[in-house]
Design a protein around this motif. Structure first.
Motif, mmCIF file in Angstrom:
data_model
loop_
_atom_site.group_PDB
_atom_site.id
_atom_site.type_symbol
_atom_site.label_atom_id
_atom_site.label_comp_id
_atom_site.label_asym_id
_atom_site.label_seq_id
_atom_site.Cartn_x
_atom_site.Cartn_y
_atom_site.Cartn_z
ATOM 1 N N MET A 130 10.552 -8.612 11.508
ATOM 2 C CA MET A 130 9.969 -7.632 10.588
ATOM 3 C C MET A 130 10.510 -7.867 9.169
ATOM 4 O O MET A 130 11.679 -8.243 8.993
ATOM 5 C CB MET A 130 10.301 -6.211 11.018
ATOM 6 N N ALA A 131 9.676 -7.630 8.176
ATOM 7 C CA ALA A 131 10.091 -7.795 6.787
ATOM 8 C C ALA A 131 9.254 -6.886 5.896
ATOM 9 O O ALA A 131 8.109 -6.556 6.221
ATOM 10 C CB ALA A 131 9.927 -9.249 6.351
ATOM 11 N N ARG A 132 9.811 -6.510 4.772
ATOM 12 C CA ARG A 132 9.079 -5.703 3.808
ATOM 13 C C ARG A 132 8.220 -6.603 2.923
ATOM 14 O O ARG A 132 8.682 -7.658 2.463
ATOM 15 C CB ARG A 132 10.035 -4.885 2.944
ATOM 16 N N VAL A 133 6.984 -6.167 2.698
ATOM 17 C CA VAL A 133 6.069 -6.879 1.818
ATOM 18 C C VAL A 133 5.384 -5.869 0.910
ATOM 19 O O VAL A 133 5.343 -4.667 1.210
ATOM 20 C CB VAL A 133 5.007 -7.676 2.602
ATOM 21 N N VAL A 134 4.834 -6.345 -0.185
ATOM 22 C CA VAL A 134 4.024 -5.508 -1.069
ATOM 23 C C VAL A 134 2.559 -5.793 -0.778
ATOM 24 O O VAL A 134 2.126 -6.953 -0.768
ATOM 25 C CB VAL A 134 4.336 -5.791 -2.554
ATOM 26 N N ARG A 135 1.796 -4.719 -0.525
ATOM 27 C CA ARG A 135 0.356 -4.857 -0.297
ATOM 28 C C ARG A 135 -0.377 -3.734 -1.024
ATOM 29 O O ARG A 135 0.219 -2.735 -1.424
ATOM 30 C CB ARG A 135 0.036 -4.813 1.197
ATOM 31 N N PHE A 136 -1.683 -3.912 -1.176
ATOM 32 C CA PHE A 136 -2.519 -2.834 -1.707
ATOM 33 C C PHE A 136 -3.787 -2.747 -0.872
ATOM 34 O O PHE A 136 -4.302 -3.749 -0.384
ATOM 35 C CB PHE A 136 -2.818 -3.012 -3.206
ATOM 36 N N HIS A 137 -4.271 -1.510 -0.682
ATOM 37 C CA HIS A 137 -5.407 -1.244 0.197
ATOM 38 C C HIS A 137 -6.679 -0.935 -0.585
ATOM 39 O O HIS A 137 -7.740 -0.736 0.016
ATOM 40 C CB HIS A 137 -5.079 -0.088 1.135
ATOM 41 N N ARG A 138 -6.574 -0.863 -1.901
ATOM 42 C CA ARG A 138 -7.743 -0.653 -2.760
ATOM 43 C C ARG A 138 -7.374 -1.135 -4.160
ATOM 44 O O ARG A 138 -6.200 -1.245 -4.504
ATOM 45 C CB ARG A 138 -8.145 0.825 -2.810
ATOM 46 N N HIS A 139 -8.390 -1.405 -4.954
ATOM 47 C CA HIS A 139 -8.141 -1.821 -6.327
ATOM 48 C C HIS A 139 -7.703 -0.628 -7.174
ATOM 49 O O HIS A 139 -8.084 0.514 -6.909
ATOM 50 C CB HIS A 139 -9.405 -2.434 -6.941
ATOM 51 N N GLY A 140 -6.917 -0.911 -8.197
ATOM 52 C CA GLY A 140 -6.487 0.161 -9.077
ATOM 53 C C GLY A 140 -5.279 -0.229 -9.894
ATOM 54 O O GLY A 140 -4.960 -1.422 -10.060
ATOM 55 N N GLY A 141 -4.582 0.772 -10.416
ATOM 56 C CA GLY A 141 -3.402 0.563 -11.225
ATOM 57 C C GLY A 141 -2.183 0.258 -10.381
ATOM 58 O O GLY A 141 -2.266 0.109 -9.155
ATOM 59 N N PRO A 142 -1.009 0.180 -11.003
ATOM 60 C CA PRO A 142 0.221 -0.125 -10.277
ATOM 61 C C PRO A 142 0.503 0.835 -9.124
ATOM 62 O O PRO A 142 1.212 0.480 -8.178
ATOM 63 C CB PRO A 142 1.294 -0.024 -11.358
#
Length: 329
Positions: A1-13
């Motif tokens: 297991m590891a931490r990652v950065v993801r986004f589920h929709r477009h938008g700002g930070p």
């Protein structure tokens, strides 16, 4: 297991999330890296907003640059061993190979053993900026000793890399920035002259600096109305290499200047260097040699913690930085 950065929709930070996921072992000809630092790029903000040349598939990772320690190697990998210090050449697809994570996997051809004395922060700030600038100035334009080169968005990481590469060649870098606030910092970073584009007339200032013959090479990340004065100050047969679109205004085609001077206006993406093994090998050699001899020294604007990835993206889009933004893990 590891931490990652993801986004589920477009938008700002605010759409960026730190999530814990399972990470598969490296496949054939892949290297898995325990990341210590990330280098941020405008392309990542564009992907997050949905305006990049690549399309995100949700939930999407992102990130083009990292430095860390080899965790494991896949079948068919030679030249790398667990425990070695490495950094990542930006891949063609950050959706396929995202760098924002504690544990990431990349094809072996994108992994580089950098000079260990750099440290992780500096190593994460190397490849995008220097490959982009080298590809434009050396590979395409053939910039030579004694020649002047105009570099717009000069306080960006790529702009500063271009200044350093020009100086290493023996060329004369002329920096263009919006205001005079960063004038002295750009001079300290190696610019021979600095033009503040909203305070000074670009064409007349360039003519004062380079004379009536004009400048052969222009490296531009801005576009927009700046095209007219830049091309007006170019020499016959000159080349303007465009690698960005920072200006929100339309970019006029300077027809008269292009016709009367036989100018070349050339679009450029660093991908054309990365995709070509021979060109990439030459670029790596030049950059690694420059890092070792001290001519190339990454300039870091500000460092954030991994948990501050949203704040790091806000700073990235503020245009306040001078150099590269780094995130440490």
């Amino acid at each position: 297991m590891a931490r990652v950065v993801r986004f589920h929709r477009h938008g700002g930070p605010e759409v960026l999330r730190i999530e814990t996921v399972d990470v598969a072992p490296p496949g054939r000809r892949e290297v898995q890296i325990r990341v210590k630092a990330l280098g941020l790029n405008r392309a990542e903000a564009l992907l997050r907003k949905g305006t990049y040349i690549e399309t995100a598939t949700f939930p999407s990772g992102l990130g083009l640059e990292a430095a860390g320690i080899v965790e494991a190697i896949g079948e068919g990998v030679s030249g790398f061993s667990p425990g070695e210090v490495v950094s990542i050449v930006p891949p063609v697809s950050m959706v396929r190979w995202p760098a924002y994570g504690e544990l990431v996997t990349f094809p072996a051809e994108f992994v580089v053993k950098h000079p260990p004395e750099l440290g992780f922060d500096a190593a994460a700030a190397v490849w995008m900026q220097y490959l982009t600038a080298f590809g434009a100035l050396v590979d395409i334009a053939g910039l030579e000793r004694g020649e002047s080169v105009v570099i717009t968005a000069a306080s960006s990481s790529v702009g500063l890399a271009a200044i350093q590469i020009a100086n290493r060649i023996g060329a004369i870098p002329i920096a263009v920035t919006r205001t005079s606030i960063k004038r002295q910092a750009l001079r300290d970073a190696g610019a021979a002259d600095v033009i503040a584009s909203v305070e000074e007339d670009i064409r007349s200032r360039l003519q004062d600096i380079v004379g009536s013959n004009g400048v052969r090479v222009v490296f531009d990340a801005v576009g927009g109305p700046i095209f007219e004065p830049l091309t007006a100050a170019m020499s016959p047969g000159g080349v303007l290499i465009e690698y960005g679109r920072l200006s929100p205004e339309p970019t006029p085609f300077p027809l008269v200047n292009v016709l009367t001077k036989s100018l070349t206006l050339r679009g450029y993406l660093v991908h054309e260097i990365i995709r070509d093994p021979a060109r990439l090998a030459k670029a790596k050699t030049f950059i690694l040699d420059g890092l070792r001899d001290g001519a190339l020294q990454p300039i870091i604007a500000k460092t954030f913690q991994f948990e501050e990835i949203g704040e790091a993206h806000r700073f990235l889009e503020s245009n306040e930085q001078f150099g590269k933004i780094v995130v440490t893990i």
